[in-house]
Design a protein around this motif. Structure first.
Motif, PDB file in Angstrom:
ATOM      1  N   GLY A 172     213.401 -32.262  -0.563  1.00 60.11           N
ATOM      2  CA  GLY A 172     213.306 -31.146   0.371  1.00 60.11           C
ATOM      3  C   GLY A 172     212.384 -31.522   1.510  1.00 60.11           C
ATOM      4  O   GLY A 172     212.115 -32.707   1.757  1.00 60.11           O
TER       5      GLY A 172
ATOM      6  N   VAL B  74     221.545 -25.529   0.317  1.00 61.05           N
ATOM      7  CA  VAL B  74     220.107 -25.373   0.017  1.00 61.05           C
ATOM      8  C   VAL B  74     219.651 -23.988   0.466  1.00 61.05           C
ATOM      9  O   VAL B  74     220.339 -23.326   1.238  1.00 61.05           O
ATOM     10  CB  VAL B  74     219.205 -26.418   0.743  1.00 61.05           C
ATOM     11  CG1 VAL B  74     219.383 -27.803   0.168  1.00 61.05           C
ATOM     12  CG2 VAL B  74     219.427 -26.416   2.244  1.00 61.05           C
TER      13      VAL B  74
ATOM     14  N   PHE C   6     216.892 -22.296   2.656  1.00 64.72           N
ATOM     15  CA  PHE C   6     215.952 -22.599   3.739  1.00 64.72           C
ATOM     16  C   PHE C   6     215.004 -21.405   3.789  1.00 64.72           C
ATOM     17  O   PHE C   6     215.463 -20.259   3.867  1.00 64.72           O
ATOM     18  CB  PHE C   6     216.797 -22.698   5.005  1.00 64.72           C
ATOM     19  CG  PHE C   6     216.130 -23.154   6.254  1.00 64.72           C
ATOM     20  CD1 PHE C   6     215.687 -24.457   6.397  1.00 64.72           C
ATOM     21  CD2 PHE C   6     215.997 -22.284   7.335  1.00 64.72           C
ATOM     22  CE1 PHE C   6     215.122 -24.896   7.586  1.00 64.72           C
ATOM     23  CE2 PHE C   6     215.436 -22.714   8.524  1.00 64.72           C
ATOM     24  CZ  PHE C   6     214.993 -24.027   8.647  1.00 64.72           C
TER      25      PHE C   6
ATOM     26  N   GLU D 149     214.826 -15.974   3.352  1.00 66.67           N
ATOM     27  CA  GLU D 149     215.668 -17.093   2.915  1.00 66.67           C
ATOM     28  C   GLU D 149     216.996 -17.087   3.666  1.00 66.67           C
ATOM     29  O   GLU D 149     217.534 -16.018   3.957  1.00 66.67           O
ATOM     30  CB  GLU D 149     215.971 -16.964   1.417  1.00 66.67           C
ATOM     31  CG  GLU D 149     214.729 -17.052   0.552  1.00 66.67           C
ATOM     32  CD  GLU D 149     215.052 -16.777  -0.913  1.00 66.67           C
ATOM     33  OE1 GLU D 149     216.165 -16.299  -1.211  1.00 66.67           O
ATOM     34  OE2 GLU D 149     214.175 -17.032  -1.738  1.00 66.67           O
TER      35      GLU D 149
ATOM     36  N   ILE E 108     212.229 -26.460   2.725  1.00 65.19           N
ATOM     37  CA  ILE E 108     213.262 -26.530   1.676  1.00 65.19           C
ATOM     38  C   ILE E 108     212.543 -27.080   0.454  1.00 65.19           C
ATOM     39  O   ILE E 108     211.882 -28.119   0.540  1.00 65.19           O
ATOM     40  CB  ILE E 108     214.424 -27.463   2.093  1.00 65.19           C
ATOM     41  CG1 ILE E 108     215.142 -26.896   3.332  1.00 65.19           C
ATOM     42  CG2 ILE E 108     215.406 -27.667   0.947  1.00 65.19           C
ATOM     43  CD1 ILE E 108     216.082 -27.880   4.010  1.00 65.19           C
TER      44      ILE E 108
ATOM     45  N   ARG F 151     221.800 -27.665  -6.126  1.00 69.27           N
ATOM     46  CA  ARG F 151     221.489 -28.690  -5.133  1.00 69.27           C
ATOM     47  C   ARG F 151     222.382 -29.911  -5.311  1.00 69.27           C
ATOM     48  O   ARG F 151     222.712 -30.294  -6.423  1.00 69.27           O
ATOM     49  CB  ARG F 151     220.029 -29.102  -5.257  1.00 69.27           C
ATOM     50  CG  ARG F 151     219.070 -27.976  -4.916  1.00 69.27           C
ATOM     51  CD  ARG F 151     219.008 -27.720  -3.433  1.00 69.27           C
ATOM     52  NE  ARG F 151     218.157 -28.711  -2.837  1.00 69.27           N
ATOM     53  CZ  ARG F 151     216.853 -28.535  -2.624  1.00 69.27           C
ATOM     54  NH1 ARG F 151     216.281 -27.389  -2.905  1.00 69.27           N
ATOM     55  NH2 ARG F 151     216.140 -29.482  -2.106  1.00 69.27           N
TER      56      ARG F 151
END
Ligand SMILES: O=C(O)CCC(=O)C(=O)O
Ligand SMILES: [Fe+2]
Length: 318
Positions: free
Chosen positions: A203, A226, A228, A253, A277, A304
């Motif tokens: 990340g 992902v 963020f 988010e 992240i 992920r």
């Protein structure tokens, strides 16, 4: 001093890596592997970059790519409606053909090869001085460079460097972003692109993109999804000159989908907020620690995977 910007981010990530290696017991070799040695199957499976210093393929016309936005325009509908009004998200900004073209091009980016001067354990970092920093940027420009301190691989394309125009595909993408209103006046067409390659558990720690750029960032995501996270910066009460720190209590988010999505953040979101992240996460759930701006159901698991992001900014000229 401002909340950490990009240069400080590098320093912080280095510290974090040192902390990890000195405080955490690890059973597996993967996590102990020095970033320069990281050459695992995952990396090969993904972007097996050519270790050549070949030229980028020439393209004749530099027209914007078609976007999947109605009328090629970013509108209020794409605004993430939450506490912040300067973040926009489009789940599918680029079509599959354009995404495939970008993936192909990513594979053609050469690897940075260490020269004698940076095989001294400094990770290719030149000792000091403004000139050295500039030289270093030139050497790394347009090449995959493994960050020792943060594990991920990056390729920086700084179109403001003399004789280093952006490669045609990045120029086209820059023009696409401008044509679709991601960079509107007073921001100009992006001249600086940072490509980040993340393995599933990698990340980027909380940072701002800093004052070297106009206050607008646009990121195109490819590969895995992902979460963020965007958190307000806050002044700390400390009296030692470290006047700012992140407030991470309730981040906003945004799920960045890897299907050619676009996130744009400007003004207040750029200047007064940090973004990040999470690292070492294989599956995260939206809405548990914060408010998710583009997943109204909340509580969605985001698995992920391998991901590449292309971050476009307008670097201010010195
Ligand atoms: O990979 C991303 O989506 C974020 C990248 C980023 O924040 C940066 O390059 O400054
Ligand atoms: Fe950033």
């Amino acid at each position: 001093m401002n909340a950490i910007d990009f240069k400080q981010l590098r320093r912080q990530e280095r510290k974090q890596a040192q902390y990890r290696s000195s405080h955490l017991h690890r059973d597996d070799n993967t996590n102990n592997t020095s970033v320069d040695d990281t050459n695992n199957a995952e990396t090969h499976r993904n972007l097996d970059s050519k270790k050549t210093s070949g030229e980028f393929p020439a393209m004749t016309a530099i027209d914007p790519f078609p976007s999947l936005l109605p009328q090629n325009t970013l509108t209020e509908e794409h605004r993430i409606h939450a506490s912040l009004d300067s973040i926009y998200y489009v789940r599918q900004f680029l079509n599959d053909e354009t995404c495939a073209e970008i993936w192909n091009w990513l594979r053609s980016i050469p690897e940075y090869e260490c020269t004698g001067s940076d095989k001294n354990g400094s990770g290719g970092k030149v000792s000091s001085g403004k000139e050295s920093e500039r030289d270093e940027s030139r050497r790394h420009n347009g090449r995959w460079t493994r960050l020792r301190h943060a594990r991920r691989k990056v390729a920086l394309f700084d179109g403001t460097l003399p004789n280093h125009p952006l490669p045609p595909i990045l120029l086209r993408l820059s023009q696409t972003l401008t044509a679709n209103g991601a960079f509107s006046s007073p921001h100009s067409t992006p001249n600086h692109v940072l490509i980040n390659e993340y393995q599933p558990e990698e990340g980027i720690m909380a940072h701002t993109d800093g004052p070297a750029y106009e206050s607008c960032t646009a990121t195109i995501s490819l590969g895995g999804d992902v979460i963020f996270k965007i958190s307000p910066r806050r002044r700390s009460s400390s009296s030692n000159g470290d006047s700012e720190k992140m407030q991470c209590a309730r981040p906003l988010e945004v799920v960045l989908h890897g299907s050619g999505s676009l996130v744009v953040f400007r003004n207040e979101a750029y200047l007064d907020h940090c973004h990040e992240i999470a690292e070492n996460v294989l599956e995260e759930t939206t809405g548990l620690n914060g408010v998710c701006g583009n997943d109204p159901s909340g509580g969605t698991a985001v698995k992920r995977g391998y991901r590449v992001s292309l971050t476009f900014r307008c670097k201010k000229h010195a």
